[in-house]
Write a protein that holds these residues in place. Structure first.
Motif, PDB file in Angstrom:
ATOM      1  N   ILE A   6       2.934   2.053  -1.761  1.00 13.52           N
ATOM      2  CA  ILE A   6       1.887   3.088  -1.781  1.00 13.52           C
ATOM      3  C   ILE A   6       2.296   4.189  -0.811  1.00 13.52           C
ATOM      4  O   ILE A   6       2.642   3.912   0.349  1.00 13.52           O
ATOM      5  N   ASN A  30       2.592   2.432  -6.655  1.00 17.49           N
ATOM      6  CA  ASN A  30       1.187   2.239  -7.014  1.00 17.49           C
ATOM      7  C   ASN A  30       0.479   3.555  -6.738  1.00 17.49           C
ATOM      8  O   ASN A  30       0.426   4.008  -5.595  1.00 17.49           O
ATOM      9  N   THR A  32      -2.649   5.625  -6.118  1.00 20.68           N
ATOM     10  CA  THR A  32      -4.034   5.436  -5.700  1.00 20.68           C
ATOM     11  C   THR A  32      -4.863   6.646  -6.120  1.00 20.68           C
ATOM     12  O   THR A  32      -4.359   7.778  -6.105  1.00 20.68           O
ATOM     13  N   ASN A  71      -4.179   2.505  -9.684  1.00 20.88           N
ATOM     14  CA  ASN A  71      -4.991   1.400  -9.176  1.00 20.88           C
ATOM     15  C   ASN A  71      -6.467   1.716  -9.399  1.00 20.88           C
ATOM     16  O   ASN A  71      -6.871   2.877  -9.406  1.00 20.88           O
ATOM     17  N   SER A  73     -10.330   2.212  -8.340  1.00 20.04           N
ATOM     18  CA  SER A  73     -10.856   2.795  -7.108  1.00 20.04           C
ATOM     19  C   SER A  73     -11.368   1.694  -6.193  1.00 20.04           C
ATOM     20  O   SER A  73     -11.783   0.620  -6.650  1.00 20.04           O
ATOM     21  N   PHE A  74     -11.351   1.968  -4.897  1.00 13.70           N
ATOM     22  CA  PHE A  74     -11.817   0.945  -3.955  1.00 13.70           C
ATOM     23  C   PHE A  74     -13.310   0.688  -4.147  1.00 13.70           C
ATOM     24  O   PHE A  74     -13.783  -0.431  -3.934  1.00 13.70           O
ATOM     25  N   CYS A 229     -12.569  -3.948   3.268  1.00 14.50           N
ATOM     26  CA  CYS A 229     -12.932  -2.540   3.447  1.00 14.50           C
ATOM     27  C   CYS A 229     -13.879  -2.368   4.633  1.00 14.50           C
ATOM     28  O   CYS A 229     -13.778  -1.404   5.392  1.00 14.50           O
ATOM     29  N   TYR A 257      -6.899   5.644   2.136  1.00 12.91           N
ATOM     30  CA  TYR A 257      -5.609   5.037   1.777  1.00 12.91           C
ATOM     31  C   TYR A 257      -5.537   3.593   2.241  1.00 12.91           C
ATOM     32  O   TYR A 257      -4.972   2.734   1.557  1.00 12.91           O
ATOM     33  N   TYR A 260      -6.594   0.569   0.154  1.00 13.76           N
ATOM     34  CA  TYR A 260      -5.716   0.105  -0.926  1.00 13.76           C
ATOM     35  C   TYR A 260      -4.552  -0.754  -0.426  1.00 13.76           C
ATOM     36  O   TYR A 260      -3.707  -1.173  -1.228  1.00 13.76           O
TER      37      TYR A 260
END
Length: 378
Positions: A6, A30, A32, A71, A73-74, A229, A257, A260
């Motif tokens: 990433i 990857n 993001t 990827n 989303s968070f 998170c 960032y 991820y």
């Protein structure tokens, strides 16, 4: 193929087109959502010496096409984690746009199609933009503030939660874990993250039911990715509160960032915040590479290959495949050794057709490279 990587925008932007091409030979990227949105957000910025459209086009062209897989989303990953879905956190890309397939021989696979963002990257590279993309910056920046440090600090203060004392920045991860795993605070963490994510009513009902019926009292076991998170924002709160770093308005964007990190093996950035926080959040089997060191190493590889004649380049490509030409102090060599182990004869690119004599020479040349490298390490 290579270690899953990433890049944050600071590294992505610093690499030239040729360096990006070399990067793709040795890493699987990857993409993001935060990187894609930071690029298109430049449409709303004034850029010295060129139009904002030209700047976004220049960045999009660095992908060399549609870009790598996107990827999820968070935010979506957090909600999915709260529902009870398994979110892989061992270094693989968490792709949300694909479908399972079955081959003619019965083998199972997963087909990843282009995401709308990948299609947008192709347009941006041609300096073609849709009207709403000019307004996306303000809307997107609001979305990135899902987890606000101000809201988090208010929650900490209103609940009279005392942060465990630390003397050094290295002590922060353990202090954060201690706080996050206090039995009396599990409901606090759950409620805070639910308020920030605000899932749709039907999902909220499912999550609340699951929370009431949970077997373990710990939020870390209830929703491991959401917990990760939460830990990231607590660590940011910690380092700012204890003045290990200063507060900047861009800190929350940079924090995105780090959400991820579970979805890669290698993370690279030049950002000061990332250099401080990423080592606290990375797994023991992950690597952090400073962006400028990656850029320098990519240039080494480019220049070494340019110094060879075409026949030798083909032999090395056959013997090494995507394994990098080794060098002491090389961050790329170290990443490959860490995540794929040492180079072995027969692990190169067999699609390149050489005569038996050329194959023998290719392997001998590769073994000489690694013998020289291993001797230099001793």
């Amino acid at each position: 193929m290579g270690p899953i990587l990433i890049l944050d925008k600071s590294t992505f932007q610093s690499l030239g087109y040729e360096e990006h091409i070399e990067l793709k030979k040795h890493f699987m990227e990857n993409l993001t959502p935060i990187l894609a949105m930071e690029i298109v957000a430049d449409l709303a910025k004034e850029v010295k010496g060129k139009s904002s459209e030209e700047k976004v086009q220049e960045l999009a062209q660095k992908f060399g096409g549609s870009g790598p897989p996107l990827n999820i989303s968070f935010q979506d990953a957090c909600i999915s984690s709260l529902i009870g879905n398994y979110i892989p956190m061992t270094g693989q890309i968490a792709v949300g746009h694909g479908s399972p397939t079955t081959g003619s021989d019965g083998s199972k696979g997963f087909f990843v199609d282009l995401h709308p963002i990948n299609e947008s990257i192709l347009r941006w590279a041609k300096q073609s933009f849709e009207e709403e993309e000019y307004d996306v910056s303000a809307e997107w920046r609001n979305k990135t503030r899902t987890f606000s440090i101000d809201d988090f600090q208010e929650e900490i203060n209103s609940r009279h939660i005392i942060l465990p004392a630390v003397k050094t920045i290295e002590e922060i991860p353990d202090a954060a874990n201690k706080l996050l795993n206090q039995i009396s605070l599990q409901e606090v963490w759950f409620e805070w993250i639910m308020e920030r994510l605000d899932p749709p009513p039907i999902l909220k009902f499912q999550i609340l039911q699951r929370w009431r019926n949970r077997q373990s009292p710990y939020f870390s076991e209830f929703a491991p990715y959401a917990y990760f998170c939460l830990k990231a924002i607590l660590i940011l709160h910690y380092v700012v509160r204890r003045k290990f770093i200063g507060w900047k308005s861009t800190n929350l964007l940079d924090l995105n960032y780090l959400f991820y990190l579970p979805f890669c093996q290698v993370f690279t950035s030049n950002d000061k915040l990332h250099r401080k926080l990423a080592p606290m959040l990375l797994r023991s089997n992950q690597s952090f590479i400073v962006g400028n060191k990656l850029k320098s190493d990519l240039n080494r590889l480019i220049n070494e290959k340019k110094s060879m004649d075409e026949a030798k380049r083909r032999r090395l490509a056959f013997a090494l495949g995507t394994y990098p030409i080794p060098a002491t102090g090389s961050v790329i060599t170290k990443a490959w050794e860490t995540h794929f182990g040492p180079w072995k004869r027969g692990s190169g690119n067999r699609a390149i057709k050489l005569s038996s004599e050329e194959e023998k020479l290719a392997y001998n040349e590769a073994e000489e490279l690694f013998e020289k490298y291993n001797n230099a390490k001793r």
